[in-house]
Motif scaffolding. Structure first.
Motif, PDB file in Angstrom:
ATOM      1  N   ARG A  97       0.586  -0.942   0.025  1.00  0.00           N
ATOM      2  CA  ARG A  97      -0.007  -0.097   0.077  1.00  0.00           C
ATOM      3  C   ARG A  97       0.607   1.528   0.023  1.00  0.00           C
ATOM      4  N   ARG A  98       2.009   1.085   0.072  1.00  0.00           N
ATOM      5  CA  ARG A  98       3.127   2.721   0.739  1.00  0.00           C
ATOM      6  C   ARG A  98       4.209   1.913   0.040  1.00  0.00           C
ATOM      7  N   TYR A  99       4.963   2.691  -0.172  1.00  0.00           N
ATOM      8  CA  TYR A  99       6.402   2.117  -1.062  1.00  0.00           C
ATOM      9  C   TYR A  99       7.200   3.345   0.117  1.00  0.00           C
ATOM     10  N   TRP A 100       8.450   3.378  -0.392  1.00  0.00           N
ATOM     11  CA  TRP A 100       9.430   4.122   0.230  1.00  0.00           C
ATOM     12  C   TRP A 100      10.220   4.863  -1.110  1.00  0.00           C
ATOM     13  N   GLU A 101      10.698   5.726  -1.722  1.00  0.00           N
ATOM     14  CA  GLU A 101      11.872   6.321  -2.064  1.00  0.00           C
ATOM     15  C   GLU A 101      13.248   6.375  -1.487  1.00  0.00           C
ATOM     16  N   HIS A 102      14.373   5.917  -2.385  1.00  0.00           N
ATOM     17  CA  HIS A 102      15.448   5.775  -1.215  1.00  0.00           C
ATOM     18  C   HIS A 102      16.283   6.019  -2.860  1.00  0.00           C
ATOM     19  N   THR A 103      17.492   7.098  -2.353  1.00  0.00           N
ATOM     20  CA  THR A 103      18.155   7.299  -3.205  1.00  0.00           C
ATOM     21  C   THR A 103      19.790   6.539  -2.678  1.00  0.00           C
ATOM     22  N   ILE A 104      20.438   6.137  -3.761  1.00  0.00           N
ATOM     23  CA  ILE A 104      21.082   4.608  -3.713  1.00  0.00           C
ATOM     24  C   ILE A 104      22.544   5.165  -3.395  1.00  0.00           C
ATOM     25  N   ARG A 105      23.562   5.082  -2.359  1.00  0.00           N
ATOM     26  CA  ARG A 105      24.225   6.283  -1.668  1.00  0.00           C
ATOM     27  C   ARG A 105      25.727   6.168  -2.712  1.00  0.00           C
ATOM     28  N   ASP A 106      25.873   4.200  -2.796  1.00  0.00           N
ATOM     29  CA  ASP A 106      26.722   3.510  -2.906  1.00  0.00           C
ATOM     30  C   ASP A 106      27.403   2.590  -3.879  1.00  0.00           C
ATOM     31  N   ASP A 107      28.236   2.012  -4.574  1.00  0.00           N
ATOM     32  CA  ASP A 107      27.972   0.335  -4.577  1.00  0.00           C
ATOM     33  C   ASP A 107      26.873  -0.416  -3.876  1.00  0.00           C
TER      34      ASP A 107
ATOM     35  N   GLU B 166      24.121  -3.035  -4.372  1.00  0.00           N
ATOM     36  CA  GLU B 166      24.507  -4.163  -3.814  1.00  0.00           C
ATOM     37  C   GLU B 166      23.811  -5.045  -2.939  1.00  0.00           C
ATOM     38  N   ARG B 167      23.157  -4.216  -1.756  1.00  0.00           N
ATOM     39  CA  ARG B 167      21.740  -4.795  -0.443  1.00  0.00           C
ATOM     40  C   ARG B 167      20.880  -4.341  -1.391  1.00  0.00           C
ATOM     41  N   HIS B 168      20.770  -3.736  -2.282  1.00  0.00           N
ATOM     42  CA  HIS B 168      19.057  -3.879  -2.079  1.00  0.00           C
ATOM     43  C   HIS B 168      19.048  -4.478  -3.734  1.00  0.00           C
TER      44      HIS B 168
END
Length: 114
Positions: A47-57, A61-63
Motif C-alpha cells: 500500500r505504501r512505498y518508500w523512495e531511497h537514493t542509492i548512496r554507493d555501490d 548491492e544490498r538493495h
C-alpha cells in the motif's frame, strides 16, 4: 528497483497505469480480501512505498540482493533462480552472480522476521 531521472515527474495516475499493466498479465485471478477489492489492489503491491537514493555501490548491492531474495523469503520459491520474473537471471548471464546465489531455502531451518 527503478531508476528515475531527476527531471521526470510522474503522477500517481501514471504509476497506477504502470502497476496495472504489470499486474494484469502477471497474476492469475485469485481470491482477494474485500478491502483489496474495494481499493482495487492486487496482492503483489504494498500500500505504501518508500523512495531511497542509492548512496554507493555497496548500497546498490544490498538493495539488489534484497530484491532477488524476496521471493524466497516469502515462500514463493526455494531457490532465487526459480523465480522467473527476477532480474537475477540477467545478473547470472553477465557473470555478476553465481547461479546458486542465495542457497536453497529448503536447507534452512528457523524463522526469520521482517
Amino acid at each position: 528497483m527503478l531508476q528515475i531521472r531527476p527531471a521526470a515527474s510522474e503522477s500517481d495516475a501514471a504509476w497506477a497505469r504502470r502497476k496495472r499493466a504489470f499486474a494484469h498479465p502477471t497474476l492469475a485471478a485469485g481470491a482477494r480480501s474485500a478491502s483489496k477489492l474495494v481499493k482495487r489492489e492486487k496482492g503483489i503491491w504494498q500500500r505504501r512505498y518508500w523512495e531511497h537514493t542509492i548512496r554507493d555501490d555497496r548500497d546498490f548491492e544490498r538493495h539488489v540482493d534484497y530484491i532477488h531474495y524476496n521471493p524466497v523469503k516469502h515462500g514463493l520459491v526455494s531457490l532465487v533462480a526459480d523465480w522467473p520474473h527476477s532480474s537475477f537471471h540477467r545478473f547470472v548471464e553477465r557473470g555478476l552472480l553465481p547461479s546458486d546465489w542465495g542457497g536453497d531455502a529448503a536447507d534452512t531451518t528457523g524463522s526469520f522476521g521482517e
